[in-house]
Design a protein around this motif. Sequence first.
Motif, mmCIF file in Angstrom:
data_model
loop_
_atom_site.group_PDB
_atom_site.id
_atom_site.type_symbol
_atom_site.label_atom_id
_atom_site.label_comp_id
_atom_site.label_asym_id
_atom_site.label_seq_id
_atom_site.Cartn_x
_atom_site.Cartn_y
_atom_site.Cartn_z
ATOM 1 N N ALA A 192 0.857 -1.176 0.000
ATOM 2 C CA ALA A 192 0.000 0.000 0.000
ATOM 3 C C ALA A 192 0.903 1.238 0.000
ATOM 4 N N PRO A 193 0.484 2.349 -0.520
ATOM 5 C CA PRO A 193 -0.883 2.607 -0.969
ATOM 6 C C PRO A 193 -1.135 2.257 -2.429
ATOM 7 N N THR A 226 -9.823 3.831 -5.620
ATOM 8 C CA THR A 226 -9.359 4.363 -4.336
ATOM 9 C C THR A 226 -8.829 3.229 -3.495
ATOM 10 N N VAL A 227 -7.676 3.440 -2.901
ATOM 11 C CA VAL A 227 -7.066 2.447 -2.003
ATOM 12 C C VAL A 227 -7.166 2.991 -0.589
ATOM 13 N N ARG A 228 -7.830 2.222 0.278
ATOM 14 C CA ARG A 228 -8.006 2.620 1.668
ATOM 15 C C ARG A 228 -6.990 1.887 2.519
ATOM 16 N N ALA A 229 -6.217 2.631 3.301
ATOM 17 C CA ALA A 229 -5.224 2.034 4.203
ATOM 18 C C ALA A 229 -5.316 2.756 5.537
ATOM 19 N N ARG A 251 -4.201 6.409 5.960
ATOM 20 C CA ARG A 251 -3.885 7.039 4.691
ATOM 21 C C ARG A 251 -4.761 6.432 3.600
ATOM 22 N N SER A 252 -5.485 7.245 2.872
ATOM 23 C CA SER A 252 -6.275 6.807 1.733
ATOM 24 C C SER A 252 -5.767 7.540 0.503
ATOM 25 N N ARG A 271 -6.211 8.169 -3.799
ATOM 26 C CA ARG A 271 -6.965 8.078 -5.048
ATOM 27 C C ARG A 271 -5.961 7.806 -6.162
ATOM 28 N N PRO A 311 -2.945 11.442 -2.044
ATOM 29 C CA PRO A 311 -3.673 11.261 -0.786
ATOM 30 C C PRO A 311 -4.972 12.080 -0.806
ATOM 31 N N THR A 332 -6.723 12.550 2.091
ATOM 32 C CA THR A 332 -7.016 12.833 3.499
ATOM 33 C C THR A 332 -7.731 14.164 3.653
ATOM 34 N N ASP A 379 -11.301 13.737 2.636
ATOM 35 C CA ASP A 379 -12.060 13.029 3.682
ATOM 36 C C ASP A 379 -12.379 13.940 4.860
#
Length: 454
Positions: free
Chosen positions: A96-97, A118-121, A124-125, A127, A144, A146, A149
């Motif tokens: 990730a990410p 979108t990768v959610r970790a 930290r997320s 796009r 990112p 963030t 969000d």
Amino acid sequence: MRHPREGSLRTRLAGLLAATVASAVLLMAGIAYLVVARQLERGQDVALQREATRIQRLVQAGSEFLASSSDTCRYASEPACTRLISASASPESGDAPLRVKSEAVEVARGRLAVAFFTVRAPGRSVRVVVMPTVPGEAVMVGLPITTVDITLDRIRAVLVVLGAVGVLSSALIGYIVAGVGLRPVRTLAAAIDRVARTRDPRESVAVERDDELGRLARSFSAMLSELAAANAAQQQLVADASHELRTPLTSLRTNFQLLERPDALAAATRIELVRAVDDELRALQSLVGDLIDLAHGDELDGDRVEVDLDVLLEAAVATAGRHWARAAFLLRGAPADGAALVVSGDPERLERLVSVLLDNAGKYSPDGGDVEVQALATDTGIRLVVADRGVGIPVADLPYVFDRFFRSPSARSLPGSGLGLAIADQIVRAHGGSIRAAARPGGGTIVTVDLPGA
């Protein structure tokens, strides 16, 4: 078993308004949140694709700065994170990410032109956009989200607070508005309580409104007026009946007291007293019957039926001729075309109406006086006319002849209770007709009844 709803109408109206506003607020808040989130995501995708296009051109130009970034994320330009993948890359490989997705492999193989996901970790997320570089390869560029969000979280919080304030405000406003709007209802309820407590319908409801509540209040006031009039008429009837019954009852009591002393009375006197008692009992029975007739009111008890007035008049004239032998009853005016005169109503009460009119005419007719009875069709129904040659009714008394217990001074020497014409008037009104009395030229009285035809 069904239970009545608890709570006042005012509370329920306020709750209904609050629920309506809450539904509207939730709908608008949801739409606003989706629109804002979509706009933020679209703006971010545009920026991300612009950055990916720049890196794509660098790779296509032969730049070596991504040569060693096949398995790791490299920040070629902060905050963008880049990674090269080949067509042979395995889905879900890498850290990730920028973990490889199946969409990214499809872009490297040339099956997709571009892919967004979108990768959610934890903490930290990112796009990600995937764009092809050279045949068999693609570049993954992530930014990112963030900040996005955090912005969406703030928007959600603001919408929740505004929604709660809106719902509470609407509930409060609804409670106040319902209280003002239901004020006439409380006034009406208080009037009903007073009527129920005092049993006095002489109550008025002062509600000056032109809406449904105003019409309800006016209808209730009209109902109370009708009840008050009916109550007053009932009390007047009881008072008049008591007054009229007192005289024959007093006379009966006196005669019975005399009959209790047979030794003090001659045989002829005793016979006269017995006859007087019999006459008084008949008069009392007649008076009670008249009161019972008046108790029927102005409404018909049963269903209306068609009544042939010709047949009814023939029987009534024959009966009156036998009862009042000194008068000559003449039935005139049969329809020239032979058509029957049919009235819709109660046969017994119509028979009572004709009997009252004929008895009244026979009672006041002199020996040999004629009583003409005529029925004919009119444009609006049936007209019945009874004309006698009796003592007549003074012009000043004509407005009162249909009042209960009213007797003209010229007729007070004759037997009767003064209820006959009042009963006739009541029966006519119950059938939707009208009745009037007038002086007959040459002496006597004419009573005219108009009834609607069947």
